[in-house]
Motif scaffolding. Structure first.
Motif, PDB file in Angstrom:
ATOM      1  N   ARG A 241       5.018   1.962  -3.238  1.00 31.38           N
ATOM      2  CA  ARG A 241       3.657   1.348  -3.209  1.00 31.38           C
ATOM      3  C   ARG A 241       3.226   2.251  -2.006  1.00 31.38           C
ATOM      4  O   ARG A 241       1.571   1.966  -2.538  1.00 31.38           O
ATOM      5  CB  ARG A 241       4.636   0.502  -1.949  1.00 31.38           C
ATOM      6  N   THR A 242       3.579   3.752  -1.197  1.00 34.19           N
ATOM      7  CA  THR A 242       2.686   4.181  -1.114  1.00 34.19           C
ATOM      8  C   THR A 242       1.442   4.684  -2.281  1.00 34.19           C
ATOM      9  O   THR A 242       0.223   5.230  -2.161  1.00 34.19           O
ATOM     10  CB  THR A 242       3.682   4.762  -0.644  1.00 34.19           C
ATOM     11  N   ALA A 243       2.747   4.956  -3.455  1.00 34.15           N
ATOM     12  CA  ALA A 243       1.769   6.016  -4.255  1.00 34.15           C
ATOM     13  C   ALA A 243       0.539   5.019  -5.651  1.00 34.15           C
ATOM     14  O   ALA A 243      -0.773   5.600  -5.276  1.00 34.15           O
ATOM     15  CB  ALA A 243       3.089   6.769  -5.908  1.00 34.15           C
ATOM     16  N   LEU A 244       0.455   3.766  -5.100  1.00 31.60           N
ATOM     17  CA  LEU A 244       0.257   3.092  -6.196  1.00 31.60           C
ATOM     18  C   LEU A 244      -0.987   2.366  -4.851  1.00 31.60           C
ATOM     19  O   LEU A 244      -2.091   2.405  -5.150  1.00 31.60           O
ATOM     20  CB  LEU A 244       0.876   1.320  -6.134  1.00 31.60           C
ATOM     21  N   CYS A 245      -0.936   2.885  -3.917  1.00 33.60           N
ATOM     22  CA  CYS A 245      -1.642   2.336  -2.744  1.00 33.60           C
ATOM     23  C   CYS A 245      -3.419   3.602  -3.206  1.00 33.60           C
ATOM     24  O   CYS A 245      -4.289   3.497  -3.313  1.00 33.60           O
ATOM     25  CB  CYS A 245      -1.908   2.672  -0.998  1.00 33.60           C
ATOM     26  N   THR A 314       7.225  -1.346   7.611  1.00 30.32           N
ATOM     27  CA  THR A 314       5.882  -2.278   7.884  1.00 30.32           C
ATOM     28  C   THR A 314       4.279  -1.319   7.604  1.00 30.32           C
ATOM     29  O   THR A 314       3.401  -1.714   7.867  1.00 30.32           O
ATOM     30  CB  THR A 314       6.343  -2.018   9.255  1.00 30.32           C
ATOM     31  N   ALA A 315       4.790  -0.337   8.017  1.00 33.17           N
ATOM     32  CA  ALA A 315       3.363   0.925   7.669  1.00 33.17           C
ATOM     33  C   ALA A 315       2.382   0.086   6.237  1.00 33.17           C
ATOM     34  O   ALA A 315       1.605  -0.144   5.655  1.00 33.17           O
ATOM     35  CB  ALA A 315       3.883   1.612   7.910  1.00 33.17           C
ATOM     36  N   VAL A 316       3.716   0.438   4.723  1.00 33.10           N
ATOM     37  CA  VAL A 316       3.635   0.670   3.921  1.00 33.10           C
ATOM     38  C   VAL A 316       2.954  -0.512   3.915  1.00 33.10           C
ATOM     39  O   VAL A 316       2.002  -0.915   3.095  1.00 33.10           O
ATOM     40  CB  VAL A 316       5.166   1.152   3.141  1.00 33.10           C
ATOM     41  N   ALA A 317       3.723  -1.979   4.635  1.00 39.72           N
ATOM     42  CA  ALA A 317       3.531  -3.213   4.248  1.00 39.72           C
ATOM     43  C   ALA A 317       1.122  -3.208   4.017  1.00 39.72           C
ATOM     44  O   ALA A 317       1.444  -4.020   3.963  1.00 39.72           O
ATOM     45  CB  ALA A 317       3.948  -3.923   4.556  1.00 39.72           C
TER      46      ALA A 317
END
Length: 380
Positions: A241-245, A314-317
């Protein structure tokens, strides 16, 4: 806090940007889409030659020992160019499972192939009606002698057509939505009992629906604890998810740049439409949305080092929430400011909006992650 890139990180950014600027314009992307599996083996080899496929792996495994910031830099560049090659499923996801849960034998068997570009992977996780619940797993892995037998169906498996190996989630015990009893398995794509149905996705990538029928694998196929793999899955998916951001930030940045260039050249009433104050304000609002997304992408990247798994999640969300909101706004404004041409296949701006829309819905949409932030008690 210092947000500046180090000298090595700046060189990495210049290197990957230079590579993609030379070989990945919009016309070249159309040609790559027409190749088998929907991406270019030649470009994949170039990424390997540049060392980009080995970035996150430890030096002991043949990699470069880079961290989350380096992955962010690469993913942002891939987003700007709308790269089709399977960096996310192979390097980020499969690589993440191997780094965090793989045995020494599994790492030795698979990581060198990832680094040199000879192997690609696909993450077979999504099931019918499972939505974004990582613990909703109906596919089963049952003990047989010293190995496992895998049965079940997986859908929208990105790079499922071309992958050499699947990373498969399967239930080893318990009910379909139990938090325990979920394992992760490495399954060769050539294993007997696998059937695939490939197709292009809306954003130009390729995926496959895969059926596993009595697929036998050895005991060494399980990554980590086959009965308690959910924590590992959640960690790797949060990294994805972080990479997608970061990829979305790259796509939004290029969408803004393309739109501003269009405003400067498109004329109405004898003048460039970029001279109209209302359109300038809309472009400014797009810039603000991109920068908000960028800051949250950086926050999610820094969260990779958080010791507390709950705070990290939570930070990633929270980052995914902002990315979803910004992507929708920037994409819609880009199309509207381009006018009718923005709705055509010939204009690249629509393709950026498609990719941003798919990113927003991958591993949880905005509403889903807003609930995750709420359940986690917020960021403060």
């Amino acid at each position: 806090m210092d947000f500046d890139l180090s000298e090595e990180q700046r060189l990495l950014k210049e290197s990957v940007d230079g590579l993609l600027n030379d070989s990945y314009d919009f016309d070249a992307r159309k040609k790559y889409r027409a190749e088998k599996g929907g991406w270019s083996k030649a470009v994949w080899s170039k990424l390997a030659e540049q060392g980009l496929l080995g970035l996150p792996f430890p030096e002991a495994d043949g990699g470069f020992g880079a961290g989350a910031v380096e992955t962010m830099i690469v993913m942002e560049a891939l987003g700007k160019a709308m790269v089709l090659e399977p960096y996310l499923p192979t390097v980020v996801i499969a690589g993440g499972f191997l780094r965090h849960g793989g045995s020494a034998a599994q790492k030795a068997a698979h990581i060198p192939g990832i680094i040199d570009g000879s192997k690609t992977f696909a993450f077979a996780q999504l099931e019918k009606n499972s939505r974004y619940d990582l613990s909703d797993v109906a596919a089963t892995a049952k003990k047989k002698g010293g190995g496992w037998v895998i049965d079940g169906e997986k859908f929208v498996v990105i790079n499922g057509e071309n992958a050499d190996t699947f990373v498969v989630t399967a239930r080893t015990k318990g009910g379909q939505r139990d938090k325990t009893g979920v394992g992760v398995f490495l399954v060769p794509a050539t294993a007997k009992g696998i059937t695939k149905k490939g197709y292009p996705t809306q954003d130009g990538l390729h995926a496959a629906d895969i059926t596993f029928t009595g697929v036998e694998v050895g005991a060494d196929a399980a990554i980590g604890d086959p009965e308690n793999g959910l924590a590992l899955i959640e960690r790797v998916v949060d990294e994805a998810r972080t990479a997608l951001c970061a990829e979305a930030v790259g796509a939004m940045d290029e969408s803004l740049k393309t739109t501003v260039e269009y405003l400067k050249t498109r004329k109405q009433f004898g003048v460039a439409i970029g001279s109209f104050q209302t359109l300038q304000h809309r472009a400014a609002d797009m810039f603000v949305a991109v920068e908000q997304a960028r800051s949250m992408s950086m926050f999610a990247t820094m969260a990779a080092d958080f010791d507390n798994a709950g705070e990290r999640a939570t930070a990633v969300a929270a980052a995914k929430v902002q990315i979803g909101k910004s992507a929708k706004f920037v994409g819609q404004q880009s199309i509207q400011l381009h006018g009718g041409i923005g709705m055509t296949q010939e204009a690249k701006i629509g393709h950026y909006f498609k990719r941003l829309t798919m990113i927003e819905n991958t591993f949880g949409d905005t509403e889903y992650h807003l609930r995750r932030v709420s359940d986690g008690g917020g960021l403060v």
